[in-house]
Design a protein around this motif. Sequence first.
Motif, PDB file in Angstrom:
ATOM      1  N   ASP A 242       0.814  -1.214   0.000  1.00 23.48           N
ATOM      2  CA  ASP A 242       0.000   0.000   0.000  1.00 23.48           C
ATOM      3  C   ASP A 242       0.849   1.267   0.000  1.00 23.48           C
ATOM      4  N   GLU A 243       2.025   1.205   0.636  1.00 25.31           N
ATOM      5  CA  GLU A 243       2.796   2.420   0.869  1.00 25.31           C
ATOM      6  C   GLU A 243       3.699   2.814  -0.289  1.00 25.31           C
ATOM      7  N   ALA A 244       4.179   1.831  -1.053  1.00 33.77           N
ATOM      8  CA  ALA A 244       5.225   2.141  -2.023  1.00 33.77           C
ATOM      9  C   ALA A 244       5.191   1.177  -3.198  1.00 33.77           C
ATOM     10  N   VAL A 245       5.888   1.570  -4.261  1.00 39.36           N
ATOM     11  CA  VAL A 245       6.073   0.718  -5.438  1.00 39.36           C
ATOM     12  C   VAL A 245       7.566   0.683  -5.741  1.00 39.36           C
ATOM     13  N   CYS A 246       8.003  -0.404  -6.383  1.00 42.15           N
ATOM     14  CA  CYS A 246       9.422  -0.585  -6.672  1.00 42.15           C
ATOM     15  C   CYS A 246       9.630  -0.800  -8.166  1.00 42.15           C
ATOM     16  N   VAL A 247      10.623  -0.132  -8.711  1.00 36.30           N
ATOM     17  CA  VAL A 247      11.034  -0.313 -10.102  1.00 36.30           C
ATOM     18  C   VAL A 247      12.539  -0.539 -10.060  1.00 36.30           C
ATOM     19  N   GLU A 248      12.971  -1.772 -10.336  1.00 29.95           N
ATOM     20  CA  GLU A 248      14.320  -2.213 -10.019  1.00 29.95           C
ATOM     21  C   GLU A 248      15.111  -2.600 -11.271  1.00 29.95           C
ATOM     22  N   PRO A 249      15.830  -1.668 -11.883  1.00 32.45           N
ATOM     23  CA  PRO A 249      16.673  -2.032 -13.024  1.00 32.45           C
ATOM     24  C   PRO A 249      17.837  -2.888 -12.551  1.00 32.45           C
TER      25      PRO A 249
END
Length: 281
Positions: A242-249
């Motif tokens: 709910d708090e955050a999203v991750c985009v991990e190259p």
Amino acid sequence: MSTENTTQSAARERGADGVRLSAGDTELTVHPENGCRLGSLRVGGTELLRQGAKYGCFPMAPWCGRIDQGRFRNGGDVHQMPVNSPPHAIHGTGRNLHWRTARSSDAAAAFTYELADPAAPWPYPGTVTQLVELAEDGGSLTLTMGVEAAGDSFPAQAGWHPWFLRNLGAGEDVRIDFAAEWQEERGGDHLPTGRRITPRPGPWDDCFGMPSGVEVTLTWPGRLQLTVASRAEWVVVYDEQDEAVCVEPQSGPPNGLNTTPRLVTPIDPLEVSTTWSWRAL
């Protein structure tokens, strides 16, 4: 490096508030004592990263994501890494260590750690370096990581695990947009099965292939648009919190030490970078 810069670096590293960088209306804090993670990224006074000792944005090295059962093979040798996310090992060793501040200035800093650090064992000697650079106008951030071998060659990966806030405190939640060529099918053990499938809609905890380079856009409507770009060919997208999203190259997929090993040698280090650029809406 000059004596002045060395003294400045040492003073910044000792500070409880981490190493602070700034350019334009952007302020960034790096915590070398906590895995060299970015603890804060504020643009025009707005915080973009989830706060907390386990969040921010941490570098992943010398592997990204999960290793199957914590074991990987290098030639005829099988190595066991600590199983810190049972039944697997996850996200490398660097996030658990105190990195050394090699140099710093107002808008850039470099940090290193030794792969053979006994606090987070890795079976091969070498060095990991992270360079953190804000653009002069404060409109972008470039992170570069290098993995160097000091002796025998070994498979390695590098990448970043940012926790971007889902909501910036007002307005709509963030939207994530990207066009991947494929999605790595995820098995029940959270590892890629080896099959490449047509990308599916979220929610995601999945790895995607972008052979022309990673490009993912995060849009907070009416507030900010941020693009994560990299010449790396894989990205993990995670949006189940709910708090955050991750985009991990990252330089390889989860379990890639076993499935798509990229050997690092004394004359052929691994280097990967990502640039985050943003604009107000």
